[in-house]
Design a protein around this motif. Structure first.
Motif, PDB file in Angstrom:
ATOM      1  N   THR A  40       1.932  12.347  42.988  1.00  0.00           N
ATOM      2  CA  THR A  40       1.544  11.039  44.072  1.00  0.00           C
ATOM      3  C   THR A  40       0.757  10.076  43.044  1.00  0.00           C
ATOM      4  O   THR A  40       1.277   9.024  42.869  1.00  0.00           O
ATOM      5  N   THR A  41      -0.508  10.574  42.618  1.00  0.00           N
ATOM      6  CA  THR A  41      -1.081   9.668  41.708  1.00  0.00           C
ATOM      7  C   THR A  41      -1.077   9.442  40.488  1.00  0.00           C
ATOM      8  O   THR A  41      -1.129   8.631  39.802  1.00  0.00           O
ATOM      9  N   ASP A  42      -0.272  10.797  39.976  1.00  0.00           N
ATOM     10  CA  ASP A  42       0.111  11.079  38.675  1.00  0.00           C
ATOM     11  C   ASP A  42       1.442  11.675  38.552  1.00  0.00           C
ATOM     12  O   ASP A  42       1.742  12.219  39.686  1.00  0.00           O
ATOM     13  N   LEU A  43       2.244  11.713  37.743  1.00  0.00           N
ATOM     14  CA  LEU A  43       3.545  12.026  37.708  1.00  0.00           C
ATOM     15  C   LEU A  43       4.172  13.111  36.578  1.00  0.00           C
ATOM     16  O   LEU A  43       3.625  12.842  35.470  1.00  0.00           O
ATOM     17  N   ALA A  44       5.033  13.827  37.201  1.00  0.00           N
ATOM     18  CA  ALA A  44       6.000  14.554  36.010  1.00  0.00           C
ATOM     19  C   ALA A  44       7.278  13.887  36.413  1.00  0.00           C
ATOM     20  O   ALA A  44       7.712  13.641  37.685  1.00  0.00           O
ATOM     21  N   ILE A  45       8.143  13.647  35.441  1.00  0.00           N
ATOM     22  CA  ILE A  45       9.401  12.960  35.599  1.00  0.00           C
ATOM     23  C   ILE A  45      10.525  14.142  35.171  1.00  0.00           C
ATOM     24  O   ILE A  45      10.467  14.493  33.961  1.00  0.00           O
ATOM     25  N   THR A 125       8.579  27.938  27.557  1.00  0.00           N
ATOM     26  CA  THR A 125       8.933  29.564  27.829  1.00  0.00           C
ATOM     27  C   THR A 125       8.988  29.714  29.363  1.00  0.00           C
ATOM     28  O   THR A 125       8.205  29.271  30.003  1.00  0.00           O
ATOM     29  N   ASP A 126       9.603  30.821  29.875  1.00  0.00           N
ATOM     30  CA  ASP A 126       9.516  31.365  31.088  1.00  0.00           C
ATOM     31  C   ASP A 126       8.330  31.527  31.647  1.00  0.00           C
ATOM     32  O   ASP A 126       7.296  32.158  30.882  1.00  0.00           O
ATOM     33  N   GLY A 127       7.914  31.029  32.668  1.00  0.00           N
ATOM     34  CA  GLY A 127       6.344  30.990  33.400  1.00  0.00           C
ATOM     35  C   GLY A 127       5.521  30.036  32.795  1.00  0.00           C
ATOM     36  O   GLY A 127       4.245  30.041  33.473  1.00  0.00           O
ATOM     37  N   GLU A 128       5.492  29.271  31.834  1.00  0.00           N
ATOM     38  CA  GLU A 128       4.851  28.321  31.321  1.00  0.00           C
ATOM     39  C   GLU A 128       4.631  27.245  32.395  1.00  0.00           C
ATOM     40  O   GLU A 128       5.761  26.910  32.923  1.00  0.00           O
ATOM     41  N   GLN A 129       3.669  26.277  32.363  1.00  0.00           N
ATOM     42  CA  GLN A 129       3.345  25.501  33.307  1.00  0.00           C
ATOM     43  C   GLN A 129       2.700  24.245  32.923  1.00  0.00           C
ATOM     44  O   GLN A 129       2.078  24.013  31.526  1.00  0.00           O
ATOM     45  N   VAL A 130       3.273  23.076  33.462  1.00  0.00           N
ATOM     46  CA  VAL A 130       2.497  21.818  33.212  1.00  0.00           C
ATOM     47  C   VAL A 130       1.967  21.441  34.664  1.00  0.00           C
ATOM     48  O   VAL A 130       2.288  21.860  35.792  1.00  0.00           O
ATOM     49  N   SER A 131       0.868  20.602  34.633  1.00  0.00           N
ATOM     50  CA  SER A 131       0.341  20.250  35.939  1.00  0.00           C
ATOM     51  C   SER A 131      -0.370  18.939  35.973  1.00  0.00           C
ATOM     52  O   SER A 131      -0.567  18.372  34.947  1.00  0.00           O
ATOM     53  N   GLY A 132      -0.616  18.541  37.324  1.00  0.00           N
ATOM     54  CA  GLY A 132      -1.027  17.130  37.502  1.00  0.00           C
ATOM     55  C   GLY A 132      -1.923  17.271  38.638  1.00  0.00           C
ATOM     56  O   GLY A 132      -2.290  18.243  39.134  1.00  0.00           O
ATOM     57  N   ASN A 133      -2.315  16.204  39.388  1.00  0.00           N
ATOM     58  CA  ASN A 133      -2.998  16.041  40.577  1.00  0.00           C
ATOM     59  C   ASN A 133      -2.526  16.582  41.700  1.00  0.00           C
ATOM     60  O   ASN A 133      -1.685  15.597  42.158  1.00  0.00           O
ATOM     61  N   GLY A 134      -2.686  17.770  42.050  1.00  0.00           N
ATOM     62  CA  GLY A 134      -2.178  18.211  43.314  1.00  0.00           C
ATOM     63  C   GLY A 134      -0.654  18.714  43.025  1.00  0.00           C
ATOM     64  O   GLY A 134       0.173  19.334  44.382  1.00  0.00           O
ATOM     65  N   TRP A 135      -0.205  18.990  41.817  1.00  0.00           N
ATOM     66  CA  TRP A 135       1.102  19.711  41.564  1.00  0.00           C
ATOM     67  C   TRP A 135       1.229  20.607  40.441  1.00  0.00           C
ATOM     68  O   TRP A 135       0.371  20.292  39.378  1.00  0.00           O
TER      69      TRP A 135
END
Length: 285
Positions: A40-45, A125-135
């Motif tokens: 919402t306030t920041d994004l992943a595309i 790789t499998d299981g790795e993450q990226v994140s932002g505000n609320g996601w």
């Protein structure tokens, strides 16, 4: 109706997920490639799509000056990843996701051609993450359609962005040497162990009963495998002869895809010691 979906329009699918459809409809992309914006306030595309000026402009409008934390790529076909470069240059976001591939032999690639310029800033790789505000987006290795295919789970809403591994309109093309039927089936089995509420695919409508669809896809592929084995028990045959009997009435534009899928099944069966290739013919063992 799916055929009436507008391109270039930001459609809210749920509070954290917005979809923008690219204008690249075809026999292999259905109504077009779907780019998903998460946050919402920041994004992943996710999968910014083909290098198309109109689609890029639509994404810029949908982003609406919000910071983009990552541009995520499920796989390296040119209907999914090329737009990442321009978008990264304009937003400063890193291109993140599947590994680049060195294509040894493109063969008769029946679906979208490779994005040979794809060069991610970070490979997940499998299981790795990226994140932002609320996601949070967690990578899930799902090879088969391509060797490097990733899906992305959104645990906050129990959703899965399934790319081309599971689509909302048809089964994926599995085209050797990059596509692998054994890997594809194993990736479907992997999804059956999960409890995702909904899938947002790269093509087609959202899948609201994903476990049912995945079981059906596994059954469909096993049925095709059985057809191949029955045909080869009758007599050794070339791929073209098997396709003609297995896909009666198929749209001629899709015969190449059917041939590649049959070949993928044959290669998997050969690894399992059930068939063997002899020149242009395949026979059962």
């Amino acid at each position: 109706m799916a055929d009436d979906l507008p391109t270039g329009v930001a459609m809210t699918l749920e509070p954290l997920v917005t979809r923008v459809l690219a204008p690249n409809a075809s026999a292999y992309t259905y109504t077009g490639t779907q780019t998903h914006l998460v946050g919402t306030t920041d994004l992943a595309i996710i999968d910014p799509g083909p290098a198309d000026d109109a689609h890029h402009a639509a994404l810029v409008r949908a982003i609406a000056d919000r910071p983009v934390r990552a541009i995520l790529i499920t796989h390296h076909h040119r209907d999914h990843s090329p737009a990442a470069r321009r978008l990264a240059a304009e937003t400063g976001a890193p291109i993140t996701g599947c590994a680049p591939l060195v294509v040894r032999d493109a063969g008769e690639q029946a679906d979208a051609a490779f994005d040979k310029d794809y060069a991610p800033d970070r490979v997940l790789t499998d299981g790795e993450q990226v994140s932002g505000n609320g996601w949070t987006l967690q990578a899930l290795a799902t090879p088969g359609h391509t060797a490097n295919h990733l899906a992305f789970a959104l645990p906050e809403t129990n959703a899965l962005f399934s790319g081309d591994h599971v689509m909302g309109w048809a089964t994926s093309v599995v085209s050797p040497p990059d596509g692998d039927m054994g890997d594809y089936m194993a990736s479907l089995d992997k999804l059956l162990l999960r409890d995702d509420r909904i899938y947002y695919p790269g093509h087609g409508e959202a899948v609201e009963r994903p476990q049912r669809l995945v079981r059906g896809m596994l059954g469909h592929r096993k049925q095709r495998e059985g057809q191949i084995l029955r045909l080869l028990r009758e007599a050794p045959q070339p791929v073209a002869a098997m396709v003609a009997r297995m896909y009666v009435g198929l749209d001629a534009r899709l015969l190449g895809a059917a041939s590649r899928s049959v070949l993928a099944h044959l290669l998997d069966l050969a690894r399992r010691g059930l068939v063997v290739e002899e020149g242009d013919l395949w026979r059962s063992i």
